[in-house]
Each structure stands twice: as structure tokens, then as C-alpha cells.
Scaffold this motif. Structure first.
Motif, PDB file in Angstrom:
ATOM      1  N   LYS A 110       0.822  -1.210   0.000  1.00  0.00           N
ATOM      2  CA  LYS A 110       0.000   0.000   0.000  1.00  0.00           C
ATOM      3  C   LYS A 110       0.849   1.250   0.000  1.00  0.00           C
ATOM      4  CE  LYS A 110      -1.881   1.547   3.788  1.00  0.00           C
ATOM      5  NZ  LYS A 110      -1.448   2.970   3.764  1.00  0.00           N
ATOM      6  N   SER A 112       2.715   4.634   1.943  1.00  0.00           N
ATOM      7  CA  SER A 112       2.159   5.768   2.682  1.00  0.00           C
ATOM      8  C   SER A 112       1.555   6.829   1.773  1.00  0.00           C
ATOM      9  CB  SER A 112       3.271   6.407   3.547  1.00  0.00           C
ATOM     10  OG  SER A 112       4.343   6.848   2.720  1.00  0.00           O
ATOM     11  N   ARG A 114      -0.875   6.337  -0.512  1.00  0.00           N
ATOM     12  CA  ARG A 114      -2.256   6.081  -0.917  1.00  0.00           C
ATOM     13  C   ARG A 114      -2.995   5.392   0.217  1.00  0.00           C
ATOM     14  NH1 ARG A 114      -0.630   1.628  -5.572  1.00  0.00           N
ATOM     15  NH2 ARG A 114       0.649   0.271  -4.241  1.00  0.00           N
ATOM     16  N   SER A 115      -4.303   5.570   0.209  1.00  0.00           N
ATOM     17  CA  SER A 115      -5.122   4.985   1.266  1.00  0.00           C
ATOM     18  C   SER A 115      -5.330   3.499   1.008  1.00  0.00           C
ATOM     19  CB  SER A 115      -6.472   5.697   1.331  1.00  0.00           C
ATOM     20  OG  SER A 115      -7.214   5.473   0.142  1.00  0.00           O
TER      21      SER A 115
END
Length: 232
Positions: A110, A112, A114-115
Motif C-alpha cells: 500500500k 504511505s 495512498r489509502s
């Protein structure tokens, strides 16, 4: 004889009437398959080479014990005896620099930037893109790979540029000036050496992030240490 032929023809028509309709393959499928097989045969050495590494990577992911790595003892305990020894003890300062994001990170992590929701929505399209690109590399006979020893991604290149910009900017205080001066190998700073692992993403990060230092000190060598790759 004509009567027999008529009976046979009637039986054939009746049989075809009870068979499901035949679906012929589109005209482009067969030539496409022939082309793919030909490209695989033409690039057979590359295919075998990459397949071997893929199998090694899968075996490592399945059998490795990185997640069972035990935290070492407190350094204060390890170096207690050294501190009790008489005489001067040499001290070394180690600066750790994280490599830029790799294409593997872009697909499976993921990060940092992007959600979790954005990562989940884009995971399948991103995986399809990476698999198609890897297929293209195999069919074209290229040794490059999106997954194995993955290179720097576009975001990783931007992160490396941020590192280079940080090293070139004016320090905000004396403490930062001291540490940045060592990283840049400024005149008057304590001597230092640059080490990195043999992975492409690490080498690219050092080459691009420390390019000003390396361009000023053309005699300096970057020490490649393969044991720095992963947790052991």
C-alpha cells in the motif's frame, strides 16, 4: 446407389440437426497462438533462465523464515564489556537510507502515499498490468523483470529525487549541517564510505540520490555488499 446416397445424406442432416452448433475460433486466434509459441521457442534460453529464478523466488517466499526473525539483544548489553575495557574505543556512525519504491512495492504494498481503499480498488488492475508487462518481457526475450530484483518505480524515482534535493539544500541548523556534510562528503567532514546491496533498486537509489557526491569524487567507489539485501 442413388437411393443409398439419399439415405446417407438424410442421416447426416438429421445427425447435424441434433448436434450443438460448432463455434469456430476467430480468425486471429490461431495465428496469434502460433506467433506466441514461435516467440517462446526463439527466446527459449531467456524463458528457462527467468523460470528458474521465478521458482527460486517462490521457494524463498514459502520457505524463508524472515518473519520468525528474533530481535537481537539490547546493544547496551552487547557492548557492556567493551565499555568496561580500558583504552579508547573507535566509534562509527551508520546512516541508513531507504531505497526508492520498487515496481514490486507498487504492485503489492500500500505504501504511505495512498489509502487502503485506493490500494484495494487498484490492486487487481495493477496486478494485471504488471503480469502483462512481464509477459511482454518474456516474449521479447528481455532479461528485465517487474517482479524479480524489481527496479525503481516512477514514484521511486521521485523519492530518489527528493533525497538528492535534501542533500543539496542548505541545512537548517548545525546538527543537520554536520550529518548532511558527512553524507555529501563535504570538505572538512569526517571520512565516510557508501555501501549498498546488490539489488537494482538500492544501486539506483545510491547512484541517483548521491550523484552530486559521486560526480565530485570520481575516484570514490560504492561498496556493493550482497548481504545487505534482506534480513538474515
Amino acid at each position: 446407389m442413388d437411393k443409398v446416397n439419399e439415405i446417407l445424406e438424410a442421416l447426416r442432416v438429421q445427425a447435424e440437426a441434433h448436434l450443438p452448433p460448432r463455434e469456430d475460433l476467430p480468425n486471429y486466434v490461431r495465428p496469434t497462438l502460433i506467433l506466441i509459441c514461435g516467440m517462446l521457442l526463439f527466446n527459449l534460453p531467456t524463458l528457462i533462465y527467468k523460470t528458474r529464478f521465478y521458482l527460486k523466488g517462490v521457494m524463498y517466499l514459502v520457505l524463508c523464515n524472515d518473519k520468525s526473525w528474533k530481535k537481537p539483544a539490547d546493544p547496551a548489553v552487547v557492548f557492556k564489556k567493551l565499555r568496561q575495557m580500558e583504552g579508547e574505543i573507535d566509534r562509527k556512525t551508520v546512516y541508513f537510507v531507504r531505497h526508492g519504491e520498487s515496481t514490486w512495492n507498487d504492485t503489492f504494498n500500500k505504501g504511505s502515499h495512498r489509502s487502503a481503499l485506493v490500494f484495494v480498488i487498484g490492486f487487481v488492475p495493477g496486478l494485471v498490468k504488471s503480469v502483462l508487462y512481464e509477459t511482454y518481457l518474456i516474449l521479447s526475450g528481455k532479461l528485465d523483470s517487474w517482479f524479480y530484483d524489481s527496479p525503481i518505480s516512477f514514484l521511486g524515482l521521485a523519492q530518489v529525487e527528493e533525497l538528492a534535493a535534501f542533500l543539496n539544500k542548505k541545512p537548517i541548523n548545525e546538527t543537520e549541517a554536520k550529518h548532511v556534510g558527512i553524507l555529501r562528503a563535504d570538505p572538512g567532514s569526517p571520512p565516510s564510505k557508501v555501501l549498498c546491496s546488490s539489488l537494482r533498486r538500492a544501486v539506483a537509489t545510491v547512484a541517483a540520490g548521491f550523484r552530486d557526491r559521486l560526480s565530485r569524487r570520481r575516484e570514490e567507489k560504492v561498496l556493493i555488499v550482497p548481504s545487505l539485501q534482506e534480513i538474515r
